[in-house]
Design an enzyme around this catalytic site. Structure first.
Site, PDB file in Angstrom:
ATOM      1  N   HIS A  62       1.587  -2.742   4.667  1.00 40.02           N
ATOM      2  CA  HIS A  62       2.142  -1.648   5.667  1.00 40.02           C
ATOM      3  C   HIS A  62       0.996  -1.786   6.816  1.00 40.02           C
ATOM      4  CE1 HIS A  62       3.734   1.188   2.896  1.00 40.02           C
ATOM      5  NE2 HIS A  62       3.322   0.368   1.872  1.00 40.02           N
ATOM      6  N   LEU A  63       1.726  -2.088   8.180  1.00 36.08           N
ATOM      7  CA  LEU A  63       1.082  -2.298   9.290  1.00 36.08           C
ATOM      8  C   LEU A  63       0.573  -1.122  10.111  1.00 36.08           C
ATOM      9  CD1 LEU A  63       2.819  -5.937  10.393  1.00 36.08           C
ATOM     10  CD2 LEU A  63       0.743  -5.457   8.831  1.00 36.08           C
ATOM     11  N   ARG A  64       1.430  -0.171   9.856  1.00 34.43           N
ATOM     12  CA  ARG A  64       1.038   1.182  10.546  1.00 34.43           C
ATOM     13  C   ARG A  64       1.472   1.300  12.009  1.00 34.43           C
ATOM     14  NH1 ARG A  64       0.709   3.391   5.495  1.00 34.43           N
ATOM     15  NH2 ARG A  64      -1.440   3.002   4.769  1.00 34.43           N
ATOM     16  N   ASP A 152      10.079   2.791   0.833  1.00 37.56           N
ATOM     17  CA  ASP A 152       8.518   2.771   0.405  1.00 37.56           C
ATOM     18  C   ASP A 152       7.563   3.622   0.930  1.00 37.56           C
ATOM     19  OD1 ASP A 152       6.603   1.075  -1.519  1.00 37.56           O
ATOM     20  OD2 ASP A 152       5.627   0.964   0.378  1.00 37.56           O
ATOM     21  N   HIS A 232       5.644  -2.335  -6.614  1.00 41.25           N
ATOM     22  CA  HIS A 232       4.545  -2.342  -7.298  1.00 41.25           C
ATOM     23  C   HIS A 232       4.533  -1.844  -8.784  1.00 41.25           C
ATOM     24  CE1 HIS A 232       5.339   1.549  -5.493  1.00 41.25           C
ATOM     25  NE2 HIS A 232       4.728   1.194  -4.385  1.00 41.25           N
ATOM     26  N   ASP A 305       0.780  -4.826  -1.329  1.00 44.23           N
ATOM     27  CA  ASP A 305       1.032  -3.281  -1.062  1.00 44.23           C
ATOM     28  C   ASP A 305      -0.481  -3.043  -0.216  1.00 44.23           C
ATOM     29  OD1 ASP A 305       1.666  -0.869  -0.755  1.00 44.23           O
ATOM     30  OD2 ASP A 305       1.199   0.023  -2.459  1.00 44.23           O
TER      31      ASP A 305
END
Length: 435
Positions: A62-64, A152, A232, A305
């Site tokens: 997750h790079l946001r 996700d 996951h 993750d």
């Protein structure tokens, strides 16, 4: 630019090769041998008999950015991944705005092209705004560069929506990547339902919230013929149904995270947000089932993750903290220290699970350290230990319970297309035999 890596140790098909020289030219591996004329190279890296691998591949980060850049950015997230030896990472679409149209998807792609220091592949969502209602235009997003589709962060709650998405994905030859979570079974839980939750006075999340949706989706995947990938995996029931589905010929793959391999809920020492993740740390028997699933091939790969949050958000109790743990900067190191050094996994297996297999699952370029392959490489110091120090993180976030842990395998160099994007660590010493 011609670059030479000398005195490298490599693992090829479980065989250790020592004192190897790797000639990099025009962003690719030009030659592999023992000795080359060093005078002809513009840059030389002395690996000092440390481990050289193909660049690691993380299919779940997750790079946001856009929307949550106070947590992480494409620049800081890709730097963190490079610090961990990853040369390719796949970014989830739970952004603001969600990249559910060509225009919004292209905007994220432009940010990636401006900021990423390694290869960043952007997922497209399954549904508009990540809700279990309207499907995105998969064909259009595929043409824009989407390599797979996922919601996700949330599970697709409606079976009919998932069925239609799978049919479309099969037609477009793209994978459906699923965060499996039946929200009707959560009951406001914040950690695994078990004795530890009772001890801490917290509401629990039953394993069936995950495994029941996997079971649903597996039957839909069988019906549609889609490649279905489970994010996951955390419970023994999930491993069991995936194992049986593979035996039945259903096209399913799945990943496991390092924290689920290393911890169980009974290891949680206190009610603090650094231990809150989704899916949660489950029972010891689930942890053991995950390890067994990796070893018998039920679980295909390891993914981090990587889920950064601000310190203020995570420095709270379970009831007030968001779910998530960072992992890009020390994932390989955790697995090497906890499993390879103890003889549970081999290095060849770990490289397969963290580099070769994840790329192959999604049809990405696979670097097998052959002449002609892209020069995406990592060099790890397997001999010396270091301590996980949040002050040295390249990520904006530090939400992890692994702070202060002693690990082996610090990343000395990461190269992307033959260019050094990370250099650091303890570069002294040598390694005679690291298997």
């Amino acid at each position: 630019m011609d670059l030479l890596i000398k005195n490298a140790c490599m693992i090829i098909h479980d065989n250790q090769l020592n004192a190897v020289a790797i000639w990099i030219k025009d962003e690719r591996i030009h030659a592999i041998g023992k000795n080359f004329d060093e005078g002809s190279f513009e840059q030389i890296i002395d690996a000092k008999n440390q481990l050289v691998t193909q660049g690691l591949v993380d299919v779940h980060v997750h790079l946001r950015e856009p929307g949550f850049t106070y947590k992480e950015t494409i620049k800081t997230g890709s730097l963190a991944a490079s610090r961990g030896g990853f040369t390719t990472i796949c970014a989830m679409p739970n952004l603001e705005p969600v990249p559910d149209t060509i225009e919004k998807y292209n905007q994220v792609q432009e940010l990636i092209s401006q900021s990423a220091v390694n290869h960043v592949l952007q997922y497209a969502p399954i549904t508009k705004n990540l809700r279990s209602e309207d499907l995105v235009d998969q064909a259009a997003l595929k043409n824009a560069g989407a390599f797979a589709f996922t919601n996700d962060g949330v599970g697709v709650q409606k079976a009919g929506t998932m069925y239609l998405a799978m049919k479309e994905a099969a037609k477009n030859q793209r994978a459906i990547v699923a965060h499996t979570e039946d929200e009707s079974l959560l009951f406001n839980g914040v950690m695994h339902k078990g004795e530890k939750a009772d001890e801490l006075g917290l509401a629990g999340i039953m394993s069936a919230a995950e495994s029941s949706q996997i079971a649903r989706d597996l039957l839909l995947a069988e019906e549609t013929g889609v490649h279905y990938h489970v994010c996951h995996v955390s419970s023994k029931e999930s491993v069991r149904v995936i194992r049986e589905a593979k035996k039945a010929g259903i096209q399913v793959s799945c990943e496991v995270c390092p924290h689920h391999l290393l911890f169980a809920d009974e290891d949680i020492p206190k009610n603090h947000g650094y231990w809150k993740m989704n899916p949660p740390l489950r029972a010891r028997e689930d942890q053991n089932a995950l390890i067994e699933g990796l070893l018998d091939g039920t679980i295909d790969c390891i993914a981090t993750d990587h889920a950064p949050h601000s310190f203020a958000e995570k420095n709270q109790d379970f009831n007030h903290s968001p779910f998530g743990i960072v992992g890009s900067e020390y994932a390989f190191q955790l697995i090497y220290t906890a499993f390879v050094k103890k003889g549970i996994f081999t290095l060849a297996q770990v490289i397969d699970w963290m580099a070769i297999k994840p790329a192959a699952l999604f049809g990405l370029t696979v670097n097998r350290l052959n002449v002609g392959d892209p020069a995406d490489l990592a060099i790890f110091d397997i001999e010396h230990s270091y301590t996980v120090d949040e002050k040295k993180f390249l990520s904006k976030a530090e939400n992890t319970p692994f702070i202060g842990r002693e690990l082996f395998g610090d990343t000395l160099y990461t190269l992307v297309n033959g260019k050094i994007v990370w250099q650091g660590g303890n570069q002294n010493g040598s390694l005679a035999n690291f298997r």
